[in-house]
Scaffold this motif. Structure first.
Motif, PDB file in Angstrom:
ATOM      1  N   GLN A 288      67.808 -43.880-105.316  1.00  0.00           N
ATOM      2  CA  GLN A 288      67.129 -45.052-104.553  1.00  0.00           C
ATOM      3  C   GLN A 288      68.354 -45.769-103.791  1.00  0.00           C
ATOM      4  OE1 GLN A 288      63.990 -45.773-103.721  1.00  0.00           O
ATOM      5  NE2 GLN A 288      63.611 -43.974-104.775  1.00  0.00           N
ATOM      6  N   THR A 289      69.717 -45.546-104.142  1.00  0.00           N
ATOM      7  CA  THR A 289      70.795 -46.269-103.743  1.00  0.00           C
ATOM      8  C   THR A 289      71.467 -44.903-102.560  1.00  0.00           C
ATOM      9  OG1 THR A 289      72.252 -45.237-105.356  1.00  0.00           O
ATOM     10  CG2 THR A 289      71.293 -47.225-105.843  1.00  0.00           C
ATOM     11  N   THR A 290      71.655 -45.467-101.319  1.00  0.00           N
ATOM     12  CA  THR A 290      72.197 -44.723-100.229  1.00  0.00           C
ATOM     13  C   THR A 290      73.502 -45.343 -99.802  1.00  0.00           C
ATOM     14  OG1 THR A 290      70.877 -45.742 -98.659  1.00  0.00           O
ATOM     15  CG2 THR A 290      69.952 -43.762 -99.702  1.00  0.00           C
ATOM     16  N   ASP A 291      74.109 -46.104-100.628  1.00  0.00           N
ATOM     17  CA  ASP A 291      75.181 -46.990-100.199  1.00  0.00           C
ATOM     18  C   ASP A 291      76.246 -45.784 -99.682  1.00  0.00           C
ATOM     19  OD1 ASP A 291      73.857 -49.339-100.582  1.00  0.00           O
ATOM     20  OD2 ASP A 291      74.957 -49.556-102.491  1.00  0.00           O
ATOM     21  N   GLY A 292      76.855 -45.741 -98.560  1.00  0.00           N
ATOM     22  CA  GLY A 292      78.085 -44.913 -97.874  1.00  0.00           C
ATOM     23  C   GLY A 292      77.283 -43.498 -97.739  1.00  0.00           C
ATOM     24  N   VAL A 293      76.120 -43.050 -98.049  1.00  0.00           N
ATOM     25  CA  VAL A 293      75.726 -41.900 -97.657  1.00  0.00           C
ATOM     26  C   VAL A 293      75.265 -41.847 -96.069  1.00  0.00           C
ATOM     27  CG1 VAL A 293      74.046 -39.963 -98.114  1.00  0.00           C
ATOM     28  CG2 VAL A 293      75.084 -41.134 -99.982  1.00  0.00           C
ATOM     29  N   THR A 294      75.853 -40.916 -95.361  1.00  0.00           N
ATOM     30  CA  THR A 294      75.230 -40.689 -93.980  1.00  0.00           C
ATOM     31  C   THR A 294      74.823 -39.304 -93.576  1.00  0.00           C
ATOM     32  OG1 THR A 294      77.604 -40.175 -93.350  1.00  0.00           O
ATOM     33  CG2 THR A 294      76.979 -42.632 -93.050  1.00  0.00           C
ATOM     34  N   SER A 295      73.926 -39.234 -92.625  1.00  0.00           N
ATOM     35  CA  SER A 295      73.474 -38.105 -92.262  1.00  0.00           C
ATOM     36  C   SER A 295      74.679 -37.300 -91.482  1.00  0.00           C
ATOM     37  CB  SER A 295      72.181 -38.111 -91.261  1.00  0.00           C
ATOM     38  OG  SER A 295      72.689 -38.778 -89.937  1.00  0.00           O
ATOM     39  N   LEU A 296      74.407 -35.954 -90.746  1.00  0.00           N
ATOM     40  CA  LEU A 296      75.341 -35.258 -90.085  1.00  0.00           C
ATOM     41  C   LEU A 296      75.409 -36.024 -88.865  1.00  0.00           C
ATOM     42  CD1 LEU A 296      74.293 -31.623 -90.798  1.00  0.00           C
ATOM     43  CD2 LEU A 296      76.356 -32.753 -91.739  1.00  0.00           C
ATOM     44  N   ARG A 297      74.648 -36.832 -88.177  1.00  0.00           N
ATOM     45  CA  ARG A 297      74.557 -37.350 -87.100  1.00  0.00           C
ATOM     46  C   ARG A 297      75.563 -38.614 -87.226  1.00  0.00           C
ATOM     47  NH1 ARG A 297      69.489 -35.042 -85.698  1.00  0.00           N
ATOM     48  NH2 ARG A 297      69.784 -33.615 -84.124  1.00  0.00           N
ATOM     49  N   GLY A 298      75.904 -39.225 -88.461  1.00  0.00           N
ATOM     50  CA  GLY A 298      76.909 -40.434 -88.498  1.00  0.00           C
ATOM     51  C   GLY A 298      76.129 -41.574 -88.989  1.00  0.00           C
ATOM     52  N   VAL A 299      74.700 -41.612 -89.143  1.00  0.00           N
ATOM     53  CA  VAL A 299      73.999 -43.045 -89.497  1.00  0.00           C
ATOM     54  C   VAL A 299      73.618 -42.803 -90.994  1.00  0.00           C
ATOM     55  CG1 VAL A 299      73.448 -43.158 -87.045  1.00  0.00           C
ATOM     56  CG2 VAL A 299      71.892 -41.954 -88.556  1.00  0.00           C
ATOM     57  N   PRO A 300      73.333 -43.938 -91.525  1.00  0.00           N
ATOM     58  CA  PRO A 300      72.528 -43.972 -92.790  1.00  0.00           C
ATOM     59  C   PRO A 300      71.469 -43.108 -92.963  1.00  0.00           C
ATOM     60  CG  PRO A 300      73.320 -46.086 -92.326  1.00  0.00           C
ATOM     61  CD  PRO A 300      73.502 -45.238 -90.921  1.00  0.00           C
ATOM     62  N   VAL A 301      71.358 -42.435 -94.101  1.00  0.00           N
ATOM     63  CA  VAL A 301      70.269 -41.492 -94.385  1.00  0.00           C
ATOM     64  C   VAL A 301      68.753 -42.340 -94.038  1.00  0.00           C
ATOM     65  CG1 VAL A 301      71.338 -39.657 -95.441  1.00  0.00           C
ATOM     66  CG2 VAL A 301      70.252 -41.527 -96.776  1.00  0.00           C
ATOM     67  N   ASP A 302      68.662 -43.314 -94.390  1.00  0.00           N
ATOM     68  CA  ASP A 302      67.152 -44.209 -94.206  1.00  0.00           C
ATOM     69  C   ASP A 302      66.991 -44.710 -92.751  1.00  0.00           C
ATOM     70  OD1 ASP A 302      69.284 -45.797 -94.770  1.00  0.00           O
ATOM     71  OD2 ASP A 302      68.370 -47.212 -96.038  1.00  0.00           O
TER      72      ASP A 302
ATOM     73  N   THR B 183      66.538 -43.905 -88.480  1.00  0.00           N
ATOM     74  CA  THR B 183      66.460 -42.815 -87.683  1.00  0.00           C
ATOM     75  C   THR B 183      67.448 -42.997 -86.549  1.00  0.00           C
ATOM     76  OG1 THR B 183      64.058 -43.286 -88.040  1.00  0.00           O
ATOM     77  CG2 THR B 183      64.806 -42.165 -85.987  1.00  0.00           C
ATOM     78  N   PRO B 184      68.026 -41.669 -86.311  1.00  0.00           N
ATOM     79  CA  PRO B 184      68.921 -41.774 -85.089  1.00  0.00           C
ATOM     80  C   PRO B 184      68.700 -41.903 -83.861  1.00  0.00           C
ATOM     81  CG  PRO B 184      68.717 -39.706 -86.148  1.00  0.00           C
ATOM     82  CD  PRO B 184      67.937 -40.640 -86.963  1.00  0.00           C
ATOM     83  N   ALA B 185      69.277 -42.588 -82.764  1.00  0.00           N
ATOM     84  CA  ALA B 185      68.892 -42.475 -81.549  1.00  0.00           C
ATOM     85  C   ALA B 185      68.750 -40.979 -80.759  1.00  0.00           C
ATOM     86  CB  ALA B 185      70.119 -43.359 -80.630  1.00  0.00           C
ATOM     87  N   PRO B 186      67.792 -40.634 -79.964  1.00  0.00           N
ATOM     88  CA  PRO B 186      67.748 -39.274 -79.503  1.00  0.00           C
ATOM     89  C   PRO B 186      69.132 -39.101 -78.658  1.00  0.00           C
ATOM     90  CG  PRO B 186      66.307 -40.898 -78.460  1.00  0.00           C
ATOM     91  CD  PRO B 186      67.091 -41.848 -79.494  1.00  0.00           C
ATOM     92  N   GLU B 187      69.534 -37.893 -78.747  1.00  0.00           N
ATOM     93  CA  GLU B 187      70.780 -37.526 -77.914  1.00  0.00           C
ATOM     94  C   GLU B 187      70.441 -37.377 -76.442  1.00  0.00           C
ATOM     95  OE1 GLU B 187      72.473 -33.863 -79.386  1.00  0.00           O
ATOM     96  OE2 GLU B 187      72.236 -34.741 -81.477  1.00  0.00           O
ATOM     97  N   ARG B 188      71.278 -37.536 -75.532  1.00  0.00           N
ATOM     98  CA  ARG B 188      71.096 -37.386 -73.950  1.00  0.00           C
ATOM     99  C   ARG B 188      70.514 -36.076 -73.726  1.00  0.00           C
ATOM    100  NH1 ARG B 188      75.741 -37.510 -70.005  1.00  0.00           N
ATOM    101  NH2 ARG B 188      74.391 -37.242 -68.299  1.00  0.00           N
ATOM    102  N   VAL B 189      69.901 -35.904 -72.865  1.00  0.00           N
ATOM    103  CA  VAL B 189      69.392 -34.900 -72.680  1.00  0.00           C
ATOM    104  C   VAL B 189      69.808 -34.461 -71.099  1.00  0.00           C
ATOM    105  CG1 VAL B 189      67.051 -33.646 -71.764  1.00  0.00           C
ATOM    106  CG2 VAL B 189      66.914 -35.134 -73.547  1.00  0.00           C
TER     107      VAL B 189
END
Length: 146
Positions: free
Chosen positions: A25-39, A41-47
């Motif tokens: 349940q603790t996600t302190d300091g854990v980020t996804s490959l896109r650099g945002v916390p895992v909990d 939703t990252p912003a969509p990439e530019r098309v």
């Protein structure tokens, strides 16, 4: 003798499961490959939009880039929609460039009346062109003898 042993194993298993749930349940300091916390939703990439003008080739023998979208094209072992315009039998009527004669040679160099099976999947060599930034640094210099 079996009952105390079984009770000890169950107690240990229960404590490991409860402890693991607490840690998960603790996600302190854990980020996804896109650099945002895992909990989050990252912003969509530019098309990046498809470029419609033809790009220059950067070296001899470079496969031409595709100046149109192929998102809806079926290219599999049963069908190849690229051939509906680019096969030598249709290209003149459709105003499309014809395939190179190398696409009609089998592995032994024999000329065929149909596209060779080794050239069937066009997007192995040809890709749609887009004016997108480089994903990694690149120091490539175009050949002077294009």
């Amino acid at each position: 003798m079996r009952l105390p042993l079984l009770a000890g194993i169950l107690t240990l298993a229960t404590s490991l499961v409860v402890g693991g749930m607490g840690l998960s349940q603790t996600t302190d300091g854990v980020t996804s490959l896109r650099g945002v916390p895992v909990d989050e939703t990252p912003a969509p990439e530019r098309v990046f939009q498809q470029e419609t003008h033809r790009f220059n080739r950067e070296y001899r023998q470079q496969p031409p880039l595709i100046p149109h979208s192929i998102d809806q094209y079926q290219i599999d072992k049963h069908a190849n929609q690229c051939l509906s315009c680019h096969d030598w039998t249709n290209a003149g009527d459709r105003g499309a460039p014809t395939l190179s004669m190398t696409h009609y040679l089998d592995r032994e160099g024999n000329e065929l009346d149909h596209i060779a099976g080794t050239r069937w999947f066009c997007n192995q060599c040809h890709v749609p062109q887009a004016n997108a930034p480089e994903l990694v640094g690149n120091t490539f210099e175009p050949s002077a003898n294009r």
